[in-house]
Scaffold this motif. Sequence first.
Motif, PDB file in Angstrom:
ATOM      1  N   ASN A 164      19.127  19.567 -54.961  1.00 21.95           N
ATOM      2  CA  ASN A 164      19.207  18.919 -56.274  1.00 21.95           C
ATOM      3  C   ASN A 164      20.641  18.555 -56.641  1.00 21.95           C
ATOM      4  O   ASN A 164      20.874  17.558 -57.338  1.00 21.95           O
ATOM      5  N   SER A 165      21.612  19.341 -56.171  1.00 24.28           N
ATOM      6  CA  SER A 165      23.009  18.994 -56.419  1.00 24.28           C
ATOM      7  C   SER A 165      23.364  17.664 -55.764  1.00 24.28           C
ATOM      8  O   SER A 165      24.051  16.823 -56.358  1.00 24.28           O
ATOM      9  N   VAL A 166      22.895  17.466 -54.522  1.00 23.65           N
ATOM     10  CA  VAL A 166      23.131  16.193 -53.838  1.00 23.65           C
ATOM     11  C   VAL A 166      22.394  15.074 -54.554  1.00 23.65           C
ATOM     12  O   VAL A 166      22.941  13.985 -54.776  1.00 23.65           O
ATOM     13  N   ARG A 167      21.135  15.339 -54.922  1.00 25.76           N
ATOM     14  CA  ARG A 167      20.354  14.330 -55.652  1.00 25.76           C
ATOM     15  C   ARG A 167      21.064  13.899 -56.930  1.00 25.76           C
ATOM     16  O   ARG A 167      21.212  12.701 -57.204  1.00 25.76           O
ATOM     17  N   ASN A 168      21.475  14.862 -57.723  1.00 20.06           N
ATOM     18  CA  ASN A 168      22.092  14.550 -59.011  1.00 20.06           C
ATOM     19  C   ASN A 168      23.392  13.774 -58.838  1.00 20.06           C
ATOM     20  O   ASN A 168      23.700  12.876 -59.632  1.00 20.06           O
ATOM     21  N   ASN A 178      14.057   7.381 -59.034  1.00 16.94           N
ATOM     22  CA  ASN A 178      12.691   7.103 -58.564  1.00 16.94           C
ATOM     23  C   ASN A 178      12.620   6.980 -57.050  1.00 16.94           C
ATOM     24  O   ASN A 178      11.535   7.064 -56.472  1.00 16.94           O
ATOM     25  N   ARG A 179      13.746   6.771 -56.412  1.00 16.98           N
ATOM     26  CA  ARG A 179      13.775   6.607 -54.959  1.00 16.98           C
ATOM     27  C   ARG A 179      13.943   7.932 -54.230  1.00 16.98           C
ATOM     28  O   ARG A 179      13.835   7.976 -53.008  1.00 16.98           O
ATOM     29  N   ILE A 180      14.247   8.997 -54.958  1.00 17.78           N
ATOM     30  CA  ILE A 180      14.666  10.247 -54.318  1.00 17.78           C
ATOM     31  C   ILE A 180      13.611  11.340 -54.480  1.00 17.78           C
ATOM     32  O   ILE A 180      13.127  11.592 -55.581  1.00 17.78           O
ATOM     33  N   ASN A 181      13.284  11.987 -53.374  1.00 20.11           N
ATOM     34  CA  ASN A 181      12.392  13.142 -53.379  1.00 20.11           C
ATOM     35  C   ASN A 181      13.151  14.343 -52.825  1.00 20.11           C
ATOM     36  O   ASN A 181      13.838  14.239 -51.821  1.00 20.11           O
TER      37      ASN A 181
END
Length: 217
Positions: A164-168, A178-181
Amino acid sequence: MRNKMIALAVVSCVAITGCATDPSTGQQRLNKSAIGALAGAAGGAAISKATGGDKTGRDAAIGGVLGAGVGYYMERQAKQLQQQMAGTGVIVKPNANGNIDLVMPGNITFSFDNATLSTSFMPTLDKLASTMNEYNQNTITIAGHTDSVGNPSYNMNLSRDRANSVRNYLVNRGVSSNRINVVAYGQTRPIADNSNEYGRQQNRRVEVTVNAPNSVR
C-alpha cells in the motif's frame, strides 16, 4: 473460406515481420508483437466459434491485429522500464503471460520491520509513475512479501502495508487508483533462502506487475 484466407494472410504478415534472428543461435524467434498477433488471432477465432458465429476467419484477423498492437505496446513499455530501472536494483522482466514484472528487493525499498518507503527509493518510483502515466492503458498489481522472521499474521499485515505504501506513492504521482490492485503474501512466497540475511533481503520485497491490456487505443 474467404474470411479464413484473410485471417491467415493478416496473421502471417504480422508473424513474418515479427521474426528476428537470435544472434547466439542463428535461429528465428518471434518478438512479442508477433506472439500477440498469434494469440489474438486464436482468441478471436475461438470466441467466434464458441458463440456460433459464422465469421471465424474475420474475427481471427481482427484478433490478430489487436494482439499485435498489445504486444508492441508492452514491448516498448518493457524497454523503457528496463532503461529507467538500470542501476536502481529493480529487476524488470517480461513474463510468459505477456505482462511485465518488476521486483523491488527489501534492501532498497524499506528498512527492516518497516512499511515507510526509503527516501532514496522515491526517485525510482517517480520514474515508474512517469511510465505508468505515459502507458495508461495497463492495470497494475502490487504484491507485498516478507521474510520468515516473526509471526506469520504480523508478516501478512506488514506485506500489505508495504504494498500500500508503493500504491499510495504512485497515486500521489498521478497514477489512477482505479488501475491498481494490492495483494499481500506475507512470508508464503519466498524466492531465496530465509536462513541468511542476503536471502531474507530478497524475500522482503515488493513486486509490481504491469498487466497487458486486452487492446490498445
